[in-house]
Design an enzyme around this catalytic site. Sequence first.
Site, PDB file in Angstrom:
ATOM      1  N   LYS A  41      11.467  16.584  -0.232  1.00  0.00           N
ATOM      2  CA  LYS A  41      12.078  15.328  -0.924  1.00  0.00           C
ATOM      3  C   LYS A  41      10.950  14.060  -0.628  1.00  0.00           C
ATOM      4  O   LYS A  41      10.654  13.361  -1.661  1.00  0.00           O
ATOM      5  CB  LYS A  41      13.411  14.614   0.086  1.00  0.00           C
ATOM      6  CG  LYS A  41      13.807  13.399  -0.392  1.00  0.00           C
ATOM      7  CD  LYS A  41      14.927  12.798   0.276  1.00  0.00           C
ATOM      8  CE  LYS A  41      14.495  12.148   1.691  1.00  0.00           C
ATOM      9  NZ  LYS A  41      14.227  10.941   1.613  1.00  0.00           N
ATOM     10  N   ASN A  42      10.433  13.925   0.224  1.00  0.00           N
ATOM     11  CA  ASN A  42       9.357  12.672   0.430  1.00  0.00           C
ATOM     12  C   ASN A  42       8.048  12.981  -0.135  1.00  0.00           C
ATOM     13  O   ASN A  42       7.403  12.004  -0.524  1.00  0.00           O
ATOM     14  CB  ASN A  42       9.225  12.453   1.857  1.00  0.00           C
ATOM     15  CG  ASN A  42      10.389  11.581   2.670  1.00  0.00           C
ATOM     16  OD1 ASN A  42      11.333  11.593   2.164  1.00  0.00           O
ATOM     17  ND2 ASN A  42      10.183  11.690   3.913  1.00  0.00           N
ATOM     18  N   CYS A  80      18.428  -1.107   6.307  1.00  0.00           N
ATOM     19  CA  CYS A  80      19.323  -0.126   6.241  1.00  0.00           C
ATOM     20  C   CYS A  80      19.589   0.124   7.899  1.00  0.00           C
ATOM     21  O   CYS A  80      19.085  -0.432   8.818  1.00  0.00           O
ATOM     22  CB  CYS A  80      18.847   0.846   5.599  1.00  0.00           C
ATOM     23  SG  CYS A  80      17.566   1.893   6.450  1.00  0.00           S
ATOM     24  N   ARG A 139      13.554  -2.708   6.801  1.00  0.00           N
ATOM     25  CA  ARG A 139      12.759  -1.927   6.202  1.00  0.00           C
ATOM     26  C   ARG A 139      11.741  -3.102   5.335  1.00  0.00           C
ATOM     27  O   ARG A 139      11.820  -3.236   4.080  1.00  0.00           O
ATOM     28  CB  ARG A 139      13.325  -1.095   5.335  1.00  0.00           C
ATOM     29  CG  ARG A 139      14.233  -0.125   6.114  1.00  0.00           C
ATOM     30  CD  ARG A 139      13.634   1.037   6.728  1.00  0.00           C
ATOM     31  NE  ARG A 139      12.794   2.129   5.963  1.00  0.00           N
ATOM     32  CZ  ARG A 139      13.265   3.257   5.474  1.00  0.00           C
ATOM     33  NH1 ARG A 139      14.400   3.767   5.991  1.00  0.00           N
ATOM     34  NH2 ARG A 139      12.563   4.185   4.988  1.00  0.00           N
ATOM     35  N   ASP A 164      11.454  11.505  11.548  1.00  0.00           N
ATOM     36  CA  ASP A 164      12.586  11.981  10.849  1.00  0.00           C
ATOM     37  C   ASP A 164      13.204  13.299  11.390  1.00  0.00           C
ATOM     38  O   ASP A 164      13.991  14.280  10.802  1.00  0.00           O
ATOM     39  CB  ASP A 164      12.005  12.376   9.385  1.00  0.00           C
ATOM     40  CG  ASP A 164      11.935  11.202   8.611  1.00  0.00           C
ATOM     41  OD1 ASP A 164      12.525  10.205   8.839  1.00  0.00           O
ATOM     42  OD2 ASP A 164      11.506  11.415   7.232  1.00  0.00           O
ATOM     43  N   ARG A 197      21.636  13.494   0.174  1.00  0.00           N
ATOM     44  CA  ARG A 197      20.275  12.718  -0.343  1.00  0.00           C
ATOM     45  C   ARG A 197      19.042  13.552  -0.204  1.00  0.00           C
ATOM     46  O   ARG A 197      18.154  13.521  -0.918  1.00  0.00           O
ATOM     47  CB  ARG A 197      20.385  11.642   0.156  1.00  0.00           C
ATOM     48  CG  ARG A 197      21.177  10.393  -0.239  1.00  0.00           C
ATOM     49  CD  ARG A 197      20.960   9.225   0.386  1.00  0.00           C
ATOM     50  NE  ARG A 197      19.544   9.177   0.785  1.00  0.00           N
ATOM     51  CZ  ARG A 197      18.963   8.570   1.698  1.00  0.00           C
ATOM     52  NH1 ARG A 197      19.400   8.215   2.738  1.00  0.00           N
ATOM     53  NH2 ARG A 197      17.460   8.564   1.776  1.00  0.00           N
TER      54      ARG A 197
HETATM   55  C1  UD1 Z   1       9.034   7.012   4.628  1.00  0.00           C
HETATM   56  C2  UD1 Z   1       9.765   8.421   4.313  1.00  0.00           C
HETATM   57  C3  UD1 Z   1      10.711   8.356   5.802  1.00  0.00           C
HETATM   58  C4  UD1 Z   1       9.999   8.312   6.944  1.00  0.00           C
HETATM   59  C5  UD1 Z   1       9.039   7.155   6.897  1.00  0.00           C
HETATM   60  C6  UD1 Z   1       8.105   7.268   8.264  1.00  0.00           C
HETATM   61  C7  UD1 Z   1       9.901   8.452   2.046  1.00  0.00           C
HETATM   62  C8  UD1 Z   1      10.775   8.486   0.896  1.00  0.00           C
HETATM   63  N1  UD1 Z   1      10.327   8.064   3.270  1.00  0.00           N
HETATM   64  O1  UD1 Z   1       9.621   6.030   4.720  1.00  0.00           O
HETATM   65  O2  UD1 Z   1      11.609   9.439   5.344  1.00  0.00           O
HETATM   66  O3  UD1 Z   1      10.933   8.101   7.937  1.00  0.00           O
HETATM   67  O4  UD1 Z   1       8.368   7.165   5.831  1.00  0.00           O
HETATM   68  O5  UD1 Z   1       7.704   8.569   8.383  1.00  0.00           O
HETATM   69  O6  UD1 Z   1       8.843   9.150   2.163  1.00  0.00           O
HETATM   70  N2  UD1 Z   1       6.437  -1.227   7.540  1.00  0.00           N
HETATM   71  C9  UD1 Z   1       5.937  -2.603   7.721  1.00  0.00           C
HETATM   72  N3  UD1 Z   1       5.738  -3.116   6.374  1.00  0.00           N
HETATM   73  C10 UD1 Z   1       5.694  -2.515   5.214  1.00  0.00           C
HETATM   74  C11 UD1 Z   1       6.205  -1.063   5.206  1.00  0.00           C
HETATM   75  C12 UD1 Z   1       6.582  -0.460   6.390  1.00  0.00           C
HETATM   76  O7  UD1 Z   1       6.056  -2.920   8.322  1.00  0.00           O
HETATM   77  O8  UD1 Z   1       5.420  -2.872   4.202  1.00  0.00           O
HETATM   78  C13 UD1 Z   1       6.869  -0.568   8.775  1.00  0.00           C
HETATM   79  C14 UD1 Z   1       8.160  -0.028   8.777  1.00  0.00           C
HETATM   80  O9  UD1 Z   1       9.247  -0.984   9.164  1.00  0.00           O
HETATM   81  C15 UD1 Z   1       8.269   1.159   9.802  1.00  0.00           C
HETATM   82  C16 UD1 Z   1       6.761   1.762   9.486  1.00  0.00           C
HETATM   83  O10 UD1 Z   1       5.923   0.498   8.986  1.00  0.00           O
HETATM   84  O11 UD1 Z   1       8.121   0.649  11.095  1.00  0.00           O
HETATM   85  C17 UD1 Z   1       6.641   2.903   8.915  1.00  0.00           C
HETATM   86  O12 UD1 Z   1       7.557   2.729   7.862  1.00  0.00           O
HETATM   87  P1  UD1 Z   1       7.039   3.576   5.998  1.00  0.00           P
HETATM   88  O13 UD1 Z   1       6.092   4.604   6.668  1.00  0.00           O
HETATM   89  O14 UD1 Z   1       6.554   2.447   5.345  1.00  0.00           O
HETATM   90  O15 UD1 Z   1       8.424   4.387   5.794  1.00  0.00           O
HETATM   91  P2  UD1 Z   1       8.566   4.594   4.165  1.00  0.00           P
HETATM   92  O16 UD1 Z   1       7.331   4.741   3.624  1.00  0.00           O
HETATM   93  O17 UD1 Z   1       9.596   3.630   3.731  1.00  0.00           O
END
Ligand code: UD1
Length: 420
Positions: free
Chosen positions: A22-23, A115, A120, A306, A398
Amino acid sequence: MDSFLIEGGTPLRGEVQVSGSKNAVLPIMAATLLTAETCVIRRVPDLSDVRFMCRILSSLGAEVDFDGSTLTVRAANITSTGDYDLIRKMRGSICILGPLLARLHQATVSLPGGCVIGTRPIDLHLKGLRCLGTQIRIDSGYIHATAPELSGAMVFLGGRAGPTVLGTANVIMAAVLAEGVTVIESAACEPEVVDLIDFLNAMGARIQGAGSPTLTITGVRALGGVEHEVIPDRIEAGTFAVAAAASGGEVILRGARPDHLGAVLDKLQEAGVPIERRGGALTVGSARALRPVDVTTMPYSGFPTDMQAQLMALMCLAPGTSILTERIFESRFMHASELMRLGADIGVEGPSAIVKGGRPLSGAEVMASDLRASAALVIAGIAASGRTQVHRVYHLDRGYERMEVKLEKLGARIQRVPGE
Ligand code: UD1
């Protein structure tokens, strides 16, 4: 809303085919917006998130055909204004921002809210896109981004919790058509990011360093169509591995990639779970005596956030104390209180959950709060005695392809109860 009814206490036995990731597929779907030519994507999991992303691509003007496994997208004529309502409802849709900027030089997407697993933020996505020359305005919950010219730059993407997965995807997709060379430091190394890079390079992009924290992207003028097969879902594979161990059975995972599962398999073995690799399959058995383990979630190649909830369900069965520390998403322990309804003893202190395992679990009514929390409740329900009802399984739909069908084939007594 559908629920699952589970009669616990049956060991899982047999073989299960791991679906596409999925990711990996969500950003790859967004990447199809980078070309006017046809992209064919195989081993696409039939998930509600994927169907949702299909609708988002269609709303942007792409021709989309999905037969439940092969997805064909032709984004010949697209606009930068899709169905905002759809985009707002799905967090993963943030990754259309980079491709729309690269192809159309402008994009409007809604700001994703928080969420249940924590805030996020997307500050790193926006920082990276700004470095490439994007003007960003945030107004009434929307991100309005314009970039008449994207130019290569040095971008540092490390945040408080390490790199960002979708943020890395967004910046890569904006940089592939930018003028000049972009270097991303502290890029995410997750296999899903590597799969996206493989997809983009097959389209004609020039990206070096996949799987490492430093990516070098040399912009090209245009990208072409491509055929690609998505990597297997390491989280689905890990979830079935934990379910096998928790049920006291033995399951063969077909098509799993052990090289993507290092930290998960290592923890399971530390807990006493026997694991065997035979050819292209991975066999996961159950421990003679399950042992407690401590784990801290980390960016890849560390233990994935995850898989934290599913491991917690397993640790409820291991006599002794396990400490699970969450370093990626601070409030990702919603499943703890639901597991306690089944009889588990879990205390949450700051970023750690302390599990005193070994108490017998017995069935109860529980509420799924997010995708992986739901998987943990299903695992616990299979391991518990008696009947467990897991409400709100739309979370599972999902991210897990026909989960109850796969589990039933393995011998679980599980049925979907249509909307209450
Ligand atoms: C993706 C995955 C999700 C997984 C996560 C971490 C998808 C669709 N989802 O989510 O299943 O749990 O990676 O492996 O691929 N952060 C910031 N600023 C940002 C973005 C992120 O501070 O602009 C922080 C987040 O709050 C979190 C960390 O960075 O603490 C990691 O998040 P991130 O890797 O961005 O998660 P996603 O890409 O949203």
